[in-house]
Design a protein around this motif. Sequence first.
Motif, PDB file in Angstrom:
ATOM      1  N   GLN A  49       0.791  -1.227   0.000  1.00  0.00           N
ATOM      2  CA  GLN A  49       0.000   0.000   0.000  1.00  0.00           C
ATOM      3  C   GLN A  49       0.823   1.276   0.000  1.00  0.00           C
ATOM      4  O   GLN A  49       0.283   2.349  -0.259  1.00  0.00           O
ATOM      5  N   SER A  50       2.141   1.191   0.300  1.00  0.00           N
ATOM      6  CA  SER A  50       2.939   2.416   0.394  1.00  0.00           C
ATOM      7  C   SER A  50       4.392   2.125   0.077  1.00  0.00           C
ATOM      8  O   SER A  50       4.818   0.960   0.029  1.00  0.00           O
ATOM      9  N   LEU A  51       5.154   3.202  -0.097  1.00  0.00           N
ATOM     10  CA  LEU A  51       6.578   3.063  -0.386  1.00  0.00           C
ATOM     11  C   LEU A  51       7.329   2.446   0.785  1.00  0.00           C
ATOM     12  O   LEU A  51       8.342   1.762   0.595  1.00  0.00           O
ATOM     13  N   GLY A  52       6.845   2.686   1.986  1.00  0.00           N
ATOM     14  CA  GLY A  52       7.520   2.149   3.154  1.00  0.00           C
ATOM     15  C   GLY A  52       7.586   0.641   3.170  1.00  0.00           C
ATOM     16  O   GLY A  52       8.479   0.052   3.820  1.00  0.00           O
ATOM     17  N   GLU A  53       6.704  -0.023   2.482  1.00  0.00           N
ATOM     18  CA  GLU A  53       6.676  -1.483   2.455  1.00  0.00           C
ATOM     19  C   GLU A  53       7.704  -2.062   1.486  1.00  0.00           C
ATOM     20  O   GLU A  53       7.805  -3.286   1.349  1.00  0.00           O
ATOM     21  N   LEU A  54       8.478  -1.191   0.812  1.00  0.00           N
ATOM     22  CA  LEU A  54       9.513  -1.666  -0.108  1.00  0.00           C
ATOM     23  C   LEU A  54      10.839  -1.929   0.599  1.00  0.00           C
ATOM     24  O   LEU A  54      11.806  -2.341  -0.054  1.00  0.00           O
ATOM     25  N   VAL A  55      10.906  -1.680   1.866  1.00  0.00           N
ATOM     26  CA  VAL A  55      12.149  -1.889   2.610  1.00  0.00           C
ATOM     27  C   VAL A  55      12.606  -3.341   2.454  1.00  0.00           C
ATOM     28  O   VAL A  55      11.835  -4.276   2.643  1.00  0.00           O
ATOM     29  N   GLY A  56      13.878  -3.478   2.041  1.00  0.00           N
ATOM     30  CA  GLY A  56      14.447  -4.794   1.830  1.00  0.00           C
ATOM     31  C   GLY A  56      14.259  -5.333   0.421  1.00  0.00           C
ATOM     32  O   GLY A  56      14.760  -6.418   0.105  1.00  0.00           O
ATOM     33  N   TRP A  57      13.592  -4.614  -0.417  1.00  0.00           N
ATOM     34  CA  TRP A  57      13.321  -5.068  -1.787  1.00  0.00           C
ATOM     35  C   TRP A  57      14.458  -4.652  -2.728  1.00  0.00           C
ATOM     36  O   TRP A  57      15.209  -3.720  -2.459  1.00  0.00           O
ATOM     37  N   ARG A  58      14.534  -5.378  -3.861  1.00  0.00           N
ATOM     38  CA  ARG A  58      15.446  -5.025  -4.944  1.00  0.00           C
ATOM     39  C   ARG A  58      14.664  -4.173  -5.943  1.00  0.00           C
ATOM     40  O   ARG A  58      13.749  -4.668  -6.594  1.00  0.00           O
ATOM     41  N   VAL A  59      15.032  -2.904  -6.024  1.00  0.00           N
ATOM     42  CA  VAL A  59      14.256  -1.934  -6.810  1.00  0.00           C
ATOM     43  C   VAL A  59      15.166  -1.293  -7.858  1.00  0.00           C
ATOM     44  O   VAL A  59      16.232  -0.788  -7.524  1.00  0.00           O
ATOM     45  N   ASN A  60      14.716  -1.302  -9.085  1.00  0.00           N
ATOM     46  CA  ASN A  60      15.455  -0.619 -10.150  1.00  0.00           C
ATOM     47  C   ASN A  60      14.792   0.733 -10.392  1.00  0.00           C
ATOM     48  O   ASN A  60      13.572   0.816 -10.629  1.00  0.00           O
ATOM     49  N   VAL A  61      15.588   1.800 -10.343  1.00  0.00           N
ATOM     50  CA  VAL A  61      15.043   3.153 -10.476  1.00  0.00           C
ATOM     51  C   VAL A  61      15.467   3.828 -11.780  1.00  0.00           C
ATOM     52  O   VAL A  61      15.249   5.023 -11.956  1.00  0.00           O
ATOM     53  N   GLY A  62      16.073   3.074 -12.697  1.00  0.00           N
ATOM     54  CA  GLY A  62      16.446   3.640 -13.989  1.00  0.00           C
ATOM     55  C   GLY A  62      17.787   4.343 -13.944  1.00  0.00           C
ATOM     56  O   GLY A  62      18.372   4.555 -12.885  1.00  0.00           O
ATOM     57  N   THR A  63      18.269   4.703 -15.112  1.00  0.00           N
ATOM     58  CA  THR A  63      19.577   5.348 -15.220  1.00  0.00           C
ATOM     59  C   THR A  63      19.509   6.786 -14.725  1.00  0.00           C
ATOM     60  O   THR A  63      18.442   7.406 -14.710  1.00  0.00           O
ATOM     61  N   ALA A  64      20.663   7.298 -14.334  1.00  0.00           N
ATOM     62  CA  ALA A  64      20.719   8.671 -13.822  1.00  0.00           C
ATOM     63  C   ALA A  64      20.254   9.677 -14.866  1.00  0.00           C
ATOM     64  O   ALA A  64      19.666  10.702 -14.541  1.00  0.00           O
ATOM     65  N   GLY A  65      20.499   9.365 -16.139  1.00  0.00           N
ATOM     66  CA  GLY A  65      20.103  10.283 -17.203  1.00  0.00           C
ATOM     67  C   GLY A  65      18.605  10.393 -17.385  1.00  0.00           C
ATOM     68  O   GLY A  65      18.123  11.341 -18.007  1.00  0.00           O
ATOM     69  N   SER A  66      17.841   9.445 -16.847  1.00  0.00           N
ATOM     70  CA  SER A  66      16.393   9.482 -16.999  1.00  0.00           C
ATOM     71  C   SER A  66      15.740  10.465 -16.047  1.00  0.00           C
ATOM     72  O   SER A  66      14.604  10.892 -16.244  1.00  0.00           O
ATOM     73  N   GLY A  67      16.432  10.822 -14.959  1.00  0.00           N
ATOM     74  CA  GLY A  67      15.850  11.743 -13.990  1.00  0.00           C
ATOM     75  C   GLY A  67      14.994  11.067 -12.946  1.00  0.00           C
ATOM     76  O   GLY A  67      14.665  11.666 -11.924  1.00  0.00           O
ATOM     77  N   VAL A  68      14.618   9.802 -13.185  1.00  0.00           N
ATOM     78  CA  VAL A  68      13.761   9.093 -12.230  1.00  0.00           C
ATOM     79  C   VAL A  68      14.474   8.847 -10.906  1.00  0.00           C
ATOM     80  O   VAL A  68      13.849   8.963  -9.840  1.00  0.00           O
ATOM     81  N   PRO A  69      15.764   8.481 -10.884  1.00  0.00           N
ATOM     82  CA  PRO A  69      16.423   8.292  -9.582  1.00  0.00           C
ATOM     83  C   PRO A  69      16.312   9.517  -8.692  1.00  0.00           C
ATOM     84  O   PRO A  69      16.079   9.396  -7.481  1.00  0.00           O
ATOM     85  N   ARG A  70      16.447  10.694  -9.260  1.00  0.00           N
ATOM     86  CA  ARG A  70      16.337  11.931  -8.482  1.00  0.00           C
ATOM     87  C   ARG A  70      14.927  12.090  -7.940  1.00  0.00           C
ATOM     88  O   ARG A  70      14.731  12.420  -6.760  1.00  0.00           O
ATOM     89  N   LEU A  71      13.918  11.850  -8.784  1.00  0.00           N
ATOM     90  CA  LEU A  71      12.525  11.988  -8.365  1.00  0.00           C
ATOM     91  C   LEU A  71      12.162  10.946  -7.308  1.00  0.00           C
ATOM     92  O   LEU A  71      11.533  11.276  -6.285  1.00  0.00           O
ATOM     93  N   PHE A  72      12.572   9.711  -7.532  1.00  0.00           N
ATOM     94  CA  PHE A  72      12.248   8.644  -6.576  1.00  0.00           C
ATOM     95  C   PHE A  72      12.970   8.881  -5.244  1.00  0.00           C
ATOM     96  O   PHE A  72      12.420   8.617  -4.167  1.00  0.00           O
ATOM     97  N   SER A  73      14.185   9.399  -5.308  1.00  0.00           N
ATOM     98  CA  SER A  73      14.925   9.713  -4.088  1.00  0.00           C
ATOM     99  C   SER A  73      14.191  10.773  -3.272  1.00  0.00           C
ATOM    100  O   SER A  73      14.152  10.707  -2.035  1.00  0.00           O
ATOM    101  N   THR A  74      13.605  11.750  -3.960  1.00  0.00           N
ATOM    102  CA  THR A  74      12.827  12.776  -3.271  1.00  0.00           C
ATOM    103  C   THR A  74      11.626  12.170  -2.557  1.00  0.00           C
ATOM    104  O   THR A  74      11.319  12.528  -1.409  1.00  0.00           O
ATOM    105  N   LEU A  75      10.958  11.219  -3.209  1.00  0.00           N
ATOM    106  CA  LEU A  75       9.803  10.564  -2.584  1.00  0.00           C
ATOM    107  C   LEU A  75      10.225   9.733  -1.379  1.00  0.00           C
ATOM    108  O   LEU A  75       9.504   9.678  -0.368  1.00  0.00           O
ATOM    109  N   LEU A  76      11.375   9.088  -1.477  1.00  0.00           N
ATOM    110  CA  LEU A  76      11.866   8.320  -0.322  1.00  0.00           C
ATOM    111  C   LEU A  76      12.167   9.257   0.844  1.00  0.00           C
ATOM    112  O   LEU A  76      11.867   8.932   2.007  1.00  0.00           O
ATOM    113  N   ASP A  77      12.744  10.410   0.559  1.00  0.00           N
ATOM    114  CA  ASP A  77      13.098  11.357   1.615  1.00  0.00           C
ATOM    115  C   ASP A  77      11.859  11.841   2.359  1.00  0.00           C
ATOM    116  O   ASP A  77      11.861  11.908   3.602  1.00  0.00           O
TER     117      ASP A  77
END
Length: 444
Positions: A144-172
Amino acid sequence: MSSNIRYTLLSLRDLAASIGPFVLFTALLLALTYWWLDPNPPKRVVLATGPAQSAYDEFGKRYAQALSRYGITVELLPSQGSSANLDLLRTGQADLGFVQGGSADIGYDDDESVSSLGSLFVEPLWLFYREETALRLRGTPTIQSLGELVGWRVNVGTAGSGVPRLFSTLLDVNRIDRQQLSLSELEQTPATVAFLNGEIDALVFASAPESLMVQMLLQSPGIRLLNFAQSEAYSRRFGYLTPVVLPQGVVDLSKNIPERDMHLVASTTSMLAGAKTHPAILQLFAQTATQLHGSGSWFNRAREYPSLEHSEVPLSPEAVRAIKNGPPFLQRYLPFWLANLVERMWLSMGLILVVALPLSRIVPPLYTFRIRSRVFRWYAELRSIEQRHLDRNEAATPVAELLDQLDRLESRVEQVVVPLSHTDELYALRSNIGLVRKKLTRQG
């Protein structure tokens, strides 16, 4: 008849010679204005897109096809994604590019190297996960939430896609330590293969729903899409995010996919242009955007995009006019190159006319001066002959010699041709020559 034609041609020749300097000056001003304004766009532009089979890649092909009608070749430059496109624009390697809101280090006030042609479409953040992993780690097929992904193997895409930056913001903002997840940055295609093979537990990427990857994953058995129940809250925290809803059954009505409304967060993707991109190119791309993105989709209604909202950089004035007003008036009736030339030079042409019209008043006096000078320049020689006759000193020129000079003068005058409107001056010269001859003969 032939005589009349001769005099007419003569008048036209003299008129052309009189107008020549004025025409040359005006042409020079027009040439300088054309060079300065550079109204015609280049025939080749570079558009930074994204990975193969991505929505950016698909839309890039559509833009290339649309602009080919205007004789402009759009060279598609593949990249890793949004952040890479912004770097290509800043370094001048691309003229235009797709850039996702919030995915790059960019600001409205401090970035003058790019301008925006408006928001084109929403690009949801898709977080697909495996039911098998959820059952194994959480004891339930859904999370139901991002918090439940703890311990998971998650691919966030290449740095050039911008998604790692966006996903990092959501984790923060969810107070999740990145160290609690096993994050990878594989490219989208190999990451999807690894995800389907069970080597990755969750896959995060941003893409328009037109992406073939999205269509495939939404209908793959054993694959779930995370419902962002707090999508409205995310949009309030971050201005570049928009809450969107994937309606129940919109993917496949017969199979009811998805089985319920899914709330997602989405950023708007804009078309950005480099500072040196030609204004006419910006206008054409903005006009094309209204055609390609104006229809409705899963997340927006018809004519909702392109939009002038959600821009993180200054909007291009050309794009604003094109999106608000559509094609300029002249482009509706004239070929693009001609309409564009007139639209971009009409003000300068008006200023040139303001300068040229007063100067044109010198043409009639100049024309008259040219014609009359053919006659009046002989008066100086006639006056000289008469003056030498009146000279009574011992060195005075003999009358016979003066008459001989007068005959030669008259012979040359007979060769002078002037327009009919000035023949009275020519005949007056001949009459005066006769008067001087009589005076010489009488006193000789």
